[in-house]
Design a protein around this motif. Structure first.
Motif, PDB file in Angstrom:
ATOM      1  N   ILE A   1       0.837  -1.221   0.015  1.00  0.00           N
ATOM      2  CA  ILE A   1       0.137  -0.035   0.077  1.00  0.00           C
ATOM      3  C   ILE A   1       1.029   1.004   0.188  1.00  0.00           C
ATOM      4  N   THR A   2       0.584   1.878  -1.062  1.00  0.00           N
ATOM      5  CA  THR A   2       1.634   3.333  -1.259  1.00  0.00           C
ATOM      6  C   THR A   2       1.242   4.650  -0.519  1.00  0.00           C
ATOM      7  N   ARG A   3       1.978   5.116  -0.042  1.00  0.00           N
ATOM      8  CA  ARG A   3       3.588   5.170  -0.434  1.00  0.00           C
ATOM      9  C   ARG A   3       4.244   4.523   0.795  1.00  0.00           C
ATOM     10  N   GLY A   4       3.312   4.744   2.156  1.00  0.00           N
ATOM     11  CA  GLY A   4       4.116   3.954   3.217  1.00  0.00           C
ATOM     12  C   GLY A   4       4.501   2.441   3.295  1.00  0.00           C
TER      13      GLY A   4
ATOM     14  N   ILE B   1       5.443  -8.289  -6.962  1.00  0.00           N
ATOM     15  CA  ILE B   1       4.908  -7.326  -6.058  1.00  0.00           C
ATOM     16  C   ILE B   1       4.200  -6.346  -6.877  1.00  0.00           C
ATOM     17  N   GLU B   2       3.144  -6.150  -6.321  1.00  0.00           N
ATOM     18  CA  GLU B   2       2.100  -5.151  -6.816  1.00  0.00           C
ATOM     19  C   GLU B   2       1.948  -4.037  -5.959  1.00  0.00           C
ATOM     20  N   THR B   3       1.201  -3.075  -6.419  1.00  0.00           N
ATOM     21  CA  THR B   3       1.021  -1.889  -5.577  1.00  0.00           C
ATOM     22  C   THR B   3      -0.268  -1.436  -5.608  1.00  0.00           C
ATOM     23  N   VAL B   4      -1.120  -0.893  -4.475  1.00  0.00           N
ATOM     24  CA  VAL B   4      -2.227  -0.303  -4.780  1.00  0.00           C
ATOM     25  C   VAL B   4      -2.199   1.159  -4.042  1.00  0.00           C
ATOM     26  N   CYS B   5      -2.504   2.159  -4.674  1.00  0.00           N
ATOM     27  CA  CYS B   5      -2.104   3.579  -4.507  1.00  0.00           C
ATOM     28  C   CYS B   5      -3.558   4.198  -4.242  1.00  0.00           C
ATOM     29  N   ILE B   6      -3.561   4.583  -2.548  1.00  0.00           N
ATOM     30  CA  ILE B   6      -4.569   5.374  -1.903  1.00  0.00           C
ATOM     31  C   ILE B   6      -4.028   6.470  -1.085  1.00  0.00           C
ATOM     32  N   ALA B   7      -4.753   7.722  -1.564  1.00  0.00           N
ATOM     33  CA  ALA B   7      -4.167   8.707  -0.664  1.00  0.00           C
ATOM     34  C   ALA B   7      -5.323   9.182   0.249  1.00  0.00           C
ATOM     35  N   SER B   8      -4.840   9.436   1.420  1.00  0.00           N
ATOM     36  CA  SER B   8      -5.881   9.824   2.603  1.00  0.00           C
ATOM     37  C   SER B   8      -5.032  10.926   3.191  1.00  0.00           C
ATOM     38  N   TYR B   9      -3.766  11.146   3.360  1.00  0.00           N
ATOM     39  CA  TYR B   9      -3.163  12.305   4.119  1.00  0.00           C
ATOM     40  C   TYR B   9      -2.586  13.102   2.982  1.00  0.00           C
ATOM     41  N   HIS B  10      -3.215  14.180   2.690  1.00  0.00           N
ATOM     42  CA  HIS B  10      -2.787  15.032   1.282  1.00  0.00           C
ATOM     43  C   HIS B  10      -1.911  16.104   1.758  1.00  0.00           C
ATOM     44  N   ASP B  11      -1.906  16.195   3.126  1.00  0.00           N
ATOM     45  CA  ASP B  11      -0.925  17.295   3.875  1.00  0.00           C
ATOM     46  C   ASP B  11      -0.109  16.959   4.987  1.00  0.00           C
ATOM     47  N   TYR B  12      -0.196  15.574   5.348  1.00  0.00           N
ATOM     48  CA  TYR B  12       0.538  15.074   6.486  1.00  0.00           C
ATOM     49  C   TYR B  12       0.096  15.221   7.992  1.00  0.00           C
ATOM     50  N   ARG B  13      -1.200  16.340   7.902  1.00  0.00           N
ATOM     51  CA  ARG B  13      -1.769  16.699   9.027  1.00  0.00           C
ATOM     52  C   ARG B  13      -3.365  16.409   9.043  1.00  0.00           C
TER      53      ARG B  13
ATOM     54  N   VAL C   1      -2.314 -13.800  -1.118  1.00  0.00           N
ATOM     55  CA  VAL C   1      -1.705 -12.556  -1.255  1.00  0.00           C
ATOM     56  C   VAL C   1      -1.371 -11.797   0.112  1.00  0.00           C
ATOM     57  N   LEU C   2      -0.320 -11.200   0.075  1.00  0.00           N
ATOM     58  CA  LEU C   2       0.213 -10.771   1.515  1.00  0.00           C
ATOM     59  C   LEU C   2       0.210  -9.340   1.102  1.00  0.00           C
ATOM     60  N   VAL C   3      -0.356  -8.365   1.979  1.00  0.00           N
ATOM     61  CA  VAL C   3      -0.747  -6.845   1.871  1.00  0.00           C
ATOM     62  C   VAL C   3       0.169  -6.381   2.974  1.00  0.00           C
ATOM     63  N   VAL C   4       0.970  -5.350   2.456  1.00  0.00           N
ATOM     64  CA  VAL C   4       1.960  -4.840   3.500  1.00  0.00           C
ATOM     65  C   VAL C   4       1.650  -3.368   3.604  1.00  0.00           C
ATOM     66  N   ASP C   5       1.664  -2.892   4.793  1.00  0.00           N
ATOM     67  CA  ASP C   5       1.627  -1.260   4.774  1.00  0.00           C
ATOM     68  C   ASP C   5       2.387  -0.810   6.045  1.00  0.00           C
ATOM     69  N   ASP C   6       2.993   0.489   6.101  1.00  0.00           N
ATOM     70  CA  ASP C   6       3.703   0.731   7.516  1.00  0.00           C
ATOM     71  C   ASP C   6       2.639   0.848   8.718  1.00  0.00           C
TER      72      ASP C   6
END
Length: 165
Positions: free
Chosen positions: A39-42, A59-71, A94-99
């Motif tokens: 899960i990008t980017r983290g 390795i595949e990516t899925v790109c989801i944006a939620s924090y557009h300004d880090y705050r 499938v193994l899904v990985v995020d920070d």
């Protein structure tokens, strides 16, 4: 939403150790992984470490944006979905990985795409923990994790200074 008062700064060394610990926990499950989704980017950094440790090549990516300004967490936006060959059998194998799982919103979206996948994060907060199968460290919901790729070296005030009255 402003940044929480509690800070959990993570160095590159600590993050590498924690990501390897996550790889050990996943390896202990003795499953064959046909692919990984970061899960990008983290999730890119722990995915690189974990795929090396577990010998995963696809390795595949899925790109989801939620924090557009880090705050401020805003509406979730899927920038790139998961390819059809990874979505076979609802993501079984499938193994899904995020920070991190924070509120669990990102994991919920990805889980709706591949419900049988195994979800792993290095860090977990209580609100998102139920959506994750494997993690290494839980932190309180009111803690902000400062990842090494978000920081530079700078003086940090002692904790006691922030509590002085």
């Amino acid at each position: 939403m402003s940044l929480p008062d509690k800070a959990f700064p993570v160095s590159w060394d600590q993050f590498h150790r924690d990501a390897r610990a996550l790889a050990w926990r996943i390896a202990d499950q003795k499953k064959e992984w046909r692919s990984m989704v970061a899960i990008t980017r983290g999730g890119l950094v722990p995915a690189a470490i974990i795929c090396r440790e577990l010998g995963i090549r696809l390795i595949e990516t899925v790109c989801i944006a939620s924090y557009h300004d880090y705050r401020h967490q805003s509406e979730m936006e899927i920038l790139k979905g998961i390819s059809d060959n990874v979505r076979v059998n609802d993501g079984e194998g499938v193994l899904v990985v995020d920070d991190l799982t924070d509120t669990g919103k990102t994991a919920q979206i990805v889980r709706s795409m591949i419900p049988k996948a195994h979800f792993a994060t290095v860090y977990a907060k209580p609100k998102g923990r139920a959506l994750i199968d494997t993690f290494v460290t839980e932190v309180s919901q009111d803690t902000w994790i400062y990842f090494p790729w978000d920081m530079g070296y700078a003086f940090q005030k002692p904790i006691a200074d922030s509590h002085a009255g």
